[in-house]
Scaffold this motif. Structure first.
Motif, PDB file in Angstrom:
ATOM      1  N   UNK A   1      17.356  41.562  33.921  1.00 50.57           N
ATOM      2  CA  UNK A   1      18.619  42.189  34.313  1.00 50.57           C
ATOM      3  C   UNK A   1      19.788  41.439  33.682  1.00 50.57           C
ATOM      4  N   UNK A   2      20.661  42.173  32.988  1.00 51.15           N
ATOM      5  CA  UNK A   2      21.843  41.602  32.347  1.00 51.15           C
ATOM      6  C   UNK A   2      23.073  42.339  32.867  1.00 51.15           C
ATOM      7  N   UNK A   3      24.070  41.599  33.332  1.00 49.15           N
ATOM      8  CA  UNK A   3      25.296  42.231  33.824  1.00 49.15           C
ATOM      9  C   UNK A   3      26.486  41.341  33.512  1.00 49.15           C
ATOM     10  N   UNK A   4      27.674  41.932  33.571  1.00 48.00           N
ATOM     11  CA  UNK A   4      28.908  41.183  33.389  1.00 48.00           C
ATOM     12  C   UNK A   4      29.416  40.746  34.754  1.00 48.00           C
ATOM     13  N   UNK A   5      30.176  39.650  34.778  1.00 47.47           N
ATOM     14  CA  UNK A   5      30.712  39.151  36.040  1.00 47.47           C
ATOM     15  C   UNK A   5      31.579  40.187  36.746  1.00 47.47           C
ATOM     16  N   UNK A   6      32.140  41.126  35.986  1.00 43.63           N
ATOM     17  CA  UNK A   6      32.958  42.181  36.594  1.00 43.63           C
ATOM     18  C   UNK A   6      32.130  43.095  37.481  1.00 43.63           C
TER      19      UNK A   6
ATOM     20  N   UNK B   1      46.147  41.843  29.977  1.00 41.07           N
ATOM     21  CA  UNK B   1      45.257  41.083  29.096  1.00 41.07           C
ATOM     22  C   UNK B   1      43.786  41.262  29.445  1.00 41.07           C
ATOM     23  N   UNK B   2      43.498  41.838  30.612  1.00 42.06           N
ATOM     24  CA  UNK B   2      42.124  41.910  31.109  1.00 42.06           C
ATOM     25  C   UNK B   2      41.645  43.348  31.318  1.00 42.06           C
ATOM     26  N   UNK B   3      41.987  44.223  30.381  1.00 43.28           N
ATOM     27  CA  UNK B   3      41.689  45.644  30.556  1.00 43.28           C
ATOM     28  C   UNK B   3      40.212  45.978  30.386  1.00 43.28           C
ATOM     29  N   UNK B   4      39.523  45.246  29.524  1.00 43.22           N
ATOM     30  CA  UNK B   4      38.104  45.537  29.319  1.00 43.22           C
ATOM     31  C   UNK B   4      37.314  44.243  29.177  1.00 43.22           C
ATOM     32  N   UNK B   5      36.072  44.295  29.602  1.00 40.30           N
ATOM     33  CA  UNK B   5      35.242  43.089  29.602  1.00 40.30           C
ATOM     34  C   UNK B   5      34.764  42.731  28.198  1.00 40.30           C
ATOM     35  N   UNK B   6      34.605  41.441  27.974  1.00 40.07           N
ATOM     36  CA  UNK B   6      34.085  40.939  26.700  1.00 40.07           C
ATOM     37  C   UNK B   6      32.586  40.698  26.855  1.00 40.07           C
ATOM     38  N   UNK B   7      31.790  41.346  26.004  1.00 39.22           N
ATOM     39  CA  UNK B   7      30.329  41.193  26.029  1.00 39.22           C
ATOM     40  C   UNK B   7      29.890  40.684  24.663  1.00 39.22           C
ATOM     41  N   UNK B   8      29.605  39.387  24.526  1.00 35.75           N
ATOM     42  CA  UNK B   8      29.189  38.839  23.234  1.00 35.75           C
ATOM     43  C   UNK B   8      27.879  39.463  22.755  1.00 35.75           C
ATOM     44  N   UNK B   9      27.716  39.492  21.450  1.00 35.15           N
ATOM     45  CA  UNK B   9      26.504  40.059  20.848  1.00 35.15           C
ATOM     46  C   UNK B   9      25.508  38.928  20.595  1.00 35.15           C
ATOM     47  N   UNK B  10      24.715  38.613  21.613  1.00 40.24           N
ATOM     48  CA  UNK B  10      23.731  37.541  21.489  1.00 40.24           C
ATOM     49  C   UNK B  10      22.470  38.050  20.796  1.00 40.24           C
ATOM     50  N   UNK B  11      21.953  37.264  19.902  1.00 45.33           N
ATOM     51  CA  UNK B  11      20.731  37.633  19.200  1.00 45.33           C
ATOM     52  C   UNK B  11      19.565  37.706  20.190  1.00 45.33           C
ATOM     53  N   UNK B  12      18.804  38.789  20.113  1.00 43.44           N
ATOM     54  CA  UNK B  12      17.607  38.947  20.930  1.00 43.44           C
ATOM     55  C   UNK B  12      17.842  39.395  22.356  1.00 43.44           C
ATOM     56  N   UNK B  13      19.085  39.695  22.733  1.00 50.32           N
ATOM     57  CA  UNK B  13      19.357  40.060  24.128  1.00 50.32           C
ATOM     58  C   UNK B  13      18.598  41.320  24.540  1.00 50.32           C
ATOM     59  N   UNK B  14      18.392  42.235  23.601  1.00 51.47           N
ATOM     60  CA  UNK B  14      17.639  43.458  23.917  1.00 51.47           C
ATOM     61  C   UNK B  14      16.168  43.176  24.162  1.00 51.47           C
ATOM     62  N   UNK B  15      15.675  42.076  23.636  1.00 49.51           N
ATOM     63  CA  UNK B  15      14.274  41.712  23.844  1.00 49.51           C
ATOM     64  C   UNK B  15      14.049  41.066  25.208  1.00 49.51           C
TER      65      UNK B  15
ATOM     66  N   UNK C   1      21.227  29.957  21.548  1.00 52.23           N
ATOM     67  CA  UNK C   1      20.826  30.273  20.174  1.00 52.23           C
ATOM     68  C   UNK C   1      20.342  31.703  20.077  1.00 52.23           C
ATOM     69  N   UNK C   2      19.424  32.069  20.975  1.00 51.33           N
ATOM     70  CA  UNK C   2      18.955  33.457  21.021  1.00 51.33           C
ATOM     71  C   UNK C   2      18.111  33.683  22.267  1.00 51.33           C
ATOM     72  N   UNK C   3      17.897  34.959  22.584  1.00 53.29           N
ATOM     73  CA  UNK C   3      17.078  35.353  23.732  1.00 53.29           C
ATOM     74  C   UNK C   3      15.701  35.808  23.258  1.00 53.29           C
ATOM     75  N   UNK C   4      14.721  35.619  24.137  1.00 51.56           N
ATOM     76  CA  UNK C   4      13.383  36.165  23.966  1.00 51.56           C
ATOM     77  C   UNK C   4      13.005  36.853  25.274  1.00 51.56           C
ATOM     78  N   UNK C   5      11.842  37.444  25.310  1.00 53.54           N
ATOM     79  CA  UNK C   5      11.400  38.090  26.540  1.00 53.54           C
ATOM     80  C   UNK C   5      11.207  37.041  27.641  1.00 53.54           C
ATOM     81  N   UNK C   6      12.030  37.130  28.669  1.00 56.83           N
ATOM     82  CA  UNK C   6      11.895  36.242  29.817  1.00 56.83           C
ATOM     83  C   UNK C   6      12.395  34.829  29.616  1.00 56.83           C
ATOM     84  N   UNK C   7      13.035  34.547  28.495  1.00 55.97           N
ATOM     85  CA  UNK C   7      13.525  33.187  28.278  1.00 55.97           C
ATOM     86  C   UNK C   7      14.690  33.185  27.290  1.00 55.97           C
TER      87      UNK C   7
END
Length: 395
Positions: A148-153, A130-144, A285-291
């Protein structure tokens, strides 16, 4: 064409395709996809029965989830008796049942991409879990965000986060443990709690809570065991809802059985939440630069994000079959009836009951394959001996 001596059909076209092609390999037994606990448990059972097999694993080691995708402080929360299992690295490309020949064709490709091998087998055991690949939600603004962004894995230790403001997304066992570890390394974690969660004490009067629950379920109905667990949790942990940890409407064991959601066993996180070392915040709700902006309208300045957002099955990406497995990569029939499909297809490690569930399925699958394999082997030997006698008589 027929063989003149044995008077059987000429199988050379099939042999040419399956055996004399340098990229094909016949397996006189099952192919097990996945060298994690589930796959290894099936392999151990088959070995005891004397059945040959091959294990295919995409990683460069066995139990890759445990070896490559765990943090340094990880420990099993359950007693060892509930985590015991019974007594060739190629990532999978696809697996498909060949209706013409009644065999499974499992295609693999080397990690370097330089070559491929196709395994031909009578039985296929899907043990990727059941745990073959990590789930990474598509949060609005995460690219902005730009931090550093990482998964718990990919998380190993809080050493690199000292003094940093870290947003931990997820409040399951991984989210709680990562938050505690960050505190121990003088980081400043804020833990996102998007939904309700059951938090239970790890032990009750020196006994494992899980062990106590299993013992009670031998004598009491599930709903009553849930009631008792929640009363004990309230007495030992207090009212956790005032810290932002709202409990689900149904009990922890019922929730585990129906949805596969594991209750959180407290390993010190609640103490740090009470002291304010770990801040509990609502959904994003969403990400911004640094917040990050939360669903309650508040903004939080952060340096890093760790996604403790779980894992999922990857079966739909490679298994070309839609009768046994659902679209989310889990057998359609729930435990304990989700271990066997049609045409020699088996599944192990999809019970939503952890290692204990995988162990039960592994034993059942190994015995079922061994029974068929031994019977077919006996019939083949009798057939060969009979043909040999007729051939000698003919001459």
């Amino acid at each position: 064409m027929f063989n003149n001596c044995l008077n059987i059909p000429d199988m050379s076209p099939i042999l040419d395709e399956y055996f004399f092609n340098s990229r094909c390999m016949w397996v006189n037994g099952p192919v097990i996809v996945g060298a994690g606990p589930s796959g290894l448990a099936v392999a151990a059972g088959l070995k005891q029965q004397g059945v040959p097999f091959i294990i295919l694993e995409r990683a460069n080691c066995i139990a890759s989830l445990w070896q490559n995708r765990t943090y340094d402080r990880l420990k099993l929360h359950l007693p060892k008796q509930f985590c015991q299992l019974p007594d060739f690295p190629f990532p999978i490309q696809s697996a498909k049942f060949d209706e013409t020949f009644g065999l499974w064709r499992v295609k693999t490709v080397s990690s370097s991409g330089s070559g491929s091998v196709e395994y031909i087998c009578r039985w296929l055991v899907v043990a990727t879990g059941e745990n073959a690949e990590k789930v990474v939600p598509d949060f609005e603004g995460l690219q902005e965000f730009e931090g550093h962004v990482s998964h718990a894995s990919d998380y190993k230790s809080g050493e690199n986060y000292r003094g940093k403001r870290v947003l931990v997304v997820g409040c399951g066992n991984s989210g709680m443990e990562v938050s505690v570890d960050l505190c121990n390394h003088n980081a400043k974690p804020s833990m996102v709690v998007r939904s309700s969660v059951h938090v239970l004490p790890r032990e009750v009067l020196g006994k494992s809570t899980f062990q106590l629950a299993v013992l009670m379920m031998k004598w009491l109905p599930l709903w009553l065991v849930d009631k008792i667990l929640l009363i004990l949790a309230r007495l030992i942990l207090g009212n956790v809802e005032k810290y932002g940890l709202k409990r689900p409407p149904i009990g922890p064991l019922q929730l585990k059985n129906s949805e596969g959601k594991t209750p959180v066993l407290d390993i010190g996180a609640l103490q740090k939440i009470r002291s304010g070392d770990i801040k509990v915040v609502p959904g994003i709700r969403r990400f911004f630069q640094g917040r990050v902006e939360l669903v309650n309208g508040k903004n939080l300045d952060i340096d890093s994000v760790i996604l403790a957002t779980g894992y999922r099955s990857n079966v739909p990406s490679w298994l070309k079959e839609n009768e046994f497995f659902s679209e989310d990569g889990i057998p359609k029939n729930p435990f304990p009836n989700g271990w066997k499909g049609k045409a020699g297809l088996y599944a192990v490690g999809f019970t939503k009951r952890g290692l204990s569930g995988a162990s039960l399925d592994a034993v059942t699958v190994a015995h079922d394959i061994a029974k068929t394999w031994k019977e077919e082997t006996r019939q083949k030997k009798k057939s060969i001996a009979s043909r040999h006698r007729r051939c000698i008589s003919h001459f």
